[in-house]
Design an enzyme around this catalytic site. Structure first.
Site, PDB file in Angstrom:
ATOM      1  N   GLY A 212       5.205  -3.585   4.707  1.00  0.00           N
ATOM      2  CA  GLY A 212       4.017  -3.356   3.979  1.00  0.00           C
ATOM      3  C   GLY A 212       2.580  -4.161   4.238  1.00  0.00           C
ATOM      4  O   GLY A 212       2.391  -4.775   5.355  1.00  0.00           O
TER       5      GLY A 212
ATOM      6  N   ASP B 263      12.009 -15.651  -4.658  1.00  0.00           N
ATOM      7  CA  ASP B 263      11.589 -14.823  -6.016  1.00  0.00           C
ATOM      8  C   ASP B 263      10.517 -15.192  -6.309  1.00  0.00           C
ATOM      9  O   ASP B 263      10.643 -16.552  -7.165  1.00  0.00           O
ATOM     10  CB  ASP B 263      12.937 -14.674  -6.645  1.00  0.00           C
ATOM     11  CG  ASP B 263      12.558 -13.910  -7.859  1.00  0.00           C
ATOM     12  OD1 ASP B 263      11.451 -13.351  -8.171  1.00  0.00           O
ATOM     13  OD2 ASP B 263      13.738 -13.911  -8.735  1.00  0.00           O
TER      14      ASP B 263
ATOM     15  N   ASN C 289       0.944 -12.094  -2.352  1.00  0.00           N
ATOM     16  CA  ASN C 289       0.909 -10.808  -1.994  1.00  0.00           C
ATOM     17  C   ASN C 289       2.084 -10.066  -2.655  1.00  0.00           C
ATOM     18  O   ASN C 289       2.045  -9.004  -3.126  1.00  0.00           O
ATOM     19  CB  ASN C 289       1.124 -10.215  -0.535  1.00  0.00           C
ATOM     20  CG  ASN C 289       1.464  -9.116  -0.174  1.00  0.00           C
ATOM     21  OD1 ASN C 289       0.625  -7.913  -0.587  1.00  0.00           O
ATOM     22  ND2 ASN C 289       2.614  -8.831   0.245  1.00  0.00           N
TER      23      ASN C 289
ATOM     24  N   TYR D  69       1.535  -2.396 -14.825  1.00  0.00           N
ATOM     25  CA  TYR D  69       1.042  -2.790 -13.625  1.00  0.00           C
ATOM     26  C   TYR D  69      -0.573  -3.184 -13.484  1.00  0.00           C
ATOM     27  O   TYR D  69      -1.030  -4.045 -12.880  1.00  0.00           O
ATOM     28  CB  TYR D  69       1.256  -1.566 -12.463  1.00  0.00           C
ATOM     29  CG  TYR D  69       0.985  -1.692 -11.188  1.00  0.00           C
ATOM     30  CD1 TYR D  69       1.738  -2.772 -10.058  1.00  0.00           C
ATOM     31  CD2 TYR D  69      -0.370  -0.977 -10.765  1.00  0.00           C
ATOM     32  CE1 TYR D  69       0.898  -2.767  -8.988  1.00  0.00           C
ATOM     33  CE2 TYR D  69      -0.781  -1.222  -9.268  1.00  0.00           C
ATOM     34  CZ  TYR D  69      -0.039  -1.874  -8.411  1.00  0.00           C
ATOM     35  OH  TYR D  69      -0.514  -2.280  -7.241  1.00  0.00           O
TER      36      TYR D  69
ATOM     37  N   LYS E  78      -2.777  -6.760 -12.452  1.00  0.00           N
ATOM     38  CA  LYS E  78      -3.588  -6.694 -11.226  1.00  0.00           C
ATOM     39  C   LYS E  78      -4.809  -7.063 -11.900  1.00  0.00           C
ATOM     40  O   LYS E  78      -5.456  -7.876 -11.272  1.00  0.00           O
ATOM     41  CB  LYS E  78      -3.735  -5.337 -10.848  1.00  0.00           C
ATOM     42  CG  LYS E  78      -2.150  -5.025  -9.848  1.00  0.00           C
ATOM     43  CD  LYS E  78      -1.989  -5.969  -8.590  1.00  0.00           C
ATOM     44  CE  LYS E  78      -0.797  -5.621  -8.109  1.00  0.00           C
ATOM     45  NZ  LYS E  78      -0.693  -6.593  -6.982  1.00  0.00           N
TER      46      LYS E  78
ATOM     47  N   THR F 138       1.602   2.185   2.435  1.00  0.00           N
ATOM     48  CA  THR F 138       2.665   1.385   2.572  1.00  0.00           C
ATOM     49  C   THR F 138       4.191   2.233   2.290  1.00  0.00           C
ATOM     50  O   THR F 138       4.147   3.213   1.822  1.00  0.00           O
ATOM     51  CB  THR F 138       2.589   0.350   1.408  1.00  0.00           C
ATOM     52  OG1 THR F 138       2.576   1.128   0.205  1.00  0.00           O
ATOM     53  CG2 THR F 138       1.211  -0.480   1.696  1.00  0.00           C
ATOM     54  N   PRO F 139       5.028   1.589   2.388  1.00  0.00           N
ATOM     55  CA  PRO F 139       6.345   2.032   2.159  1.00  0.00           C
ATOM     56  C   PRO F 139       6.477   2.679   0.796  1.00  0.00           C
ATOM     57  O   PRO F 139       7.069   3.932   0.362  1.00  0.00           O
ATOM     58  CB  PRO F 139       7.498   0.663   2.214  1.00  0.00           C
ATOM     59  CG  PRO F 139       6.977   0.254   3.591  1.00  0.00           C
ATOM     60  CD  PRO F 139       5.373   0.171   2.859  1.00  0.00           C
TER      61      PRO F 139
ATOM     62  N   LEU G 169       6.815   8.038  -1.976  1.00  0.00           N
ATOM     63  CA  LEU G 169       6.291   9.057  -2.979  1.00  0.00           C
ATOM     64  C   LEU G 169       5.734  10.421  -2.296  1.00  0.00           C
ATOM     65  O   LEU G 169       5.948  11.528  -2.935  1.00  0.00           O
ATOM     66  CB  LEU G 169       5.121   8.540  -3.753  1.00  0.00           C
ATOM     67  CG  LEU G 169       5.354   7.425  -4.747  1.00  0.00           C
ATOM     68  CD1 LEU G 169       3.794   6.813  -5.210  1.00  0.00           C
ATOM     69  CD2 LEU G 169       5.836   8.073  -5.882  1.00  0.00           C
TER      70      LEU G 169
END
Length: 261
Positions: A17, A58, A81, A153, A157, A190-191, A196
């Site tokens: 990605g 990680d 990222n 999420y 962010k 992106t992947p 989706l």
């Protein structure tokens, strides 16, 4: 000579990605790139294909950052990222403010928010001897507006946006030319998006439906995000710190519809 010639750059989540595109663009610009990822096989493969150094990481594990610091005690650019939405594994689980579990909330924030905090802390320590450097944190359009079905999420962010400003101001207070900026992509192919959308009949129609409210009526590309990261990493952006740069096809600007529509 490339824009990033001679620079040592660390990129997290570099196996695929946006992260992989950033690694590729940095290498093309002359940088020495350390590609990190939690996925050992994909990360090693990407690093070999792109000509990067490899380090398993990680981002939510403090010990992993300590190991990175021991191997790479001095760097010029840090790209935080790596991130997750919380929907990657298993059947979909609720992530709205009413039904999200504390476990899911913590899992998303451990990677996104805490991973970025640890990455910034490592970068400051790896840059302050020289007194210069660029930290680039990957936020999102979702960190600017609320996302009812992805509360953790969106919150993570938003936290990245704000922490980037705190890092920028702290480094300036110390008299260092260590800059910190955040990037806010939206609907970049992106992947995650590919999974989706699927790949069966009607793919183009599904793509169009996903970006129908975007003024430019298309997905962004990982290469477009990577190009911005090259600018932020380079001396060309030496007077930019604490800024938020949005790549969203005009989504946050408002509506492209005229008053008469």
């Amino acid at each position: 000579m490339g824009k990033l010639s001679g620079m040592k750059c660390v990129v997290t989540g570099g196996a695929r990605g946006i992260g992989r595109a950033v690694c590729a663009a940095f290498v093309a610009a002359g940088a020495q790139v350390v590609l990190t990822d939690i996925d050992e096989d994909a990360g090693r493969k990407a690093a070999e294909e792109l000509g990067c150094e490899w380090q398993h990481l990680d981002v939510s594990d403090e010990a992993g950052w300590q190991a990175l610091a021991e191997r790479f005690p001095a760097i010029d650019v840090m790209v935080n990222n790596a991130g997750i939405t919380g929907f990657e594994d298993g059947p979909p689980r609720p992530h709205d403010p009413e039904h999200a579990t504390l476990e899911e909330w913590r899992r998303v924030n451990a990677v996104n928010m805490e991973g970025t905090f640890l990455g910034c802390r490592y970068a400051i320590g790896a840059m302050k001897a020289k007194g210069t450097g660029s930290i680039i944190n990957m936020s999102s359009r979702s960190g600017v507006v609320g996302i009812p079905g992805a509360a953790a999420y969106a919150a993570s962010k938003a936290g990245i946006r704000n922490h980037s400003k705190s890092v920028a101001l702290y480094c300036a207070q110390q008299g260092w030319q260590i800059r910190c900026n955040s990037v806010q992509p939206a609907a970049v192919m992106t992947p995650m998006w590919e999974a989706l959308l699927g790949d069966g009949p009607g793919l183009e129609e599904r793509k169009a439906a996903m970006v129908k409210d975007t003024p430019l009526k298309r997905f962004g590309t990982v290469e477009e995000v990577a190009a911005l990261c090259v600018y932020l990493a380079s001396p060309e952006s030496a007077y930019m710190t604490g800024a938020e740069l949005t790549l969203d096809g005009g989504l946050l600007a408002g509506s492209a519809a005229s008053p008469g529509d």
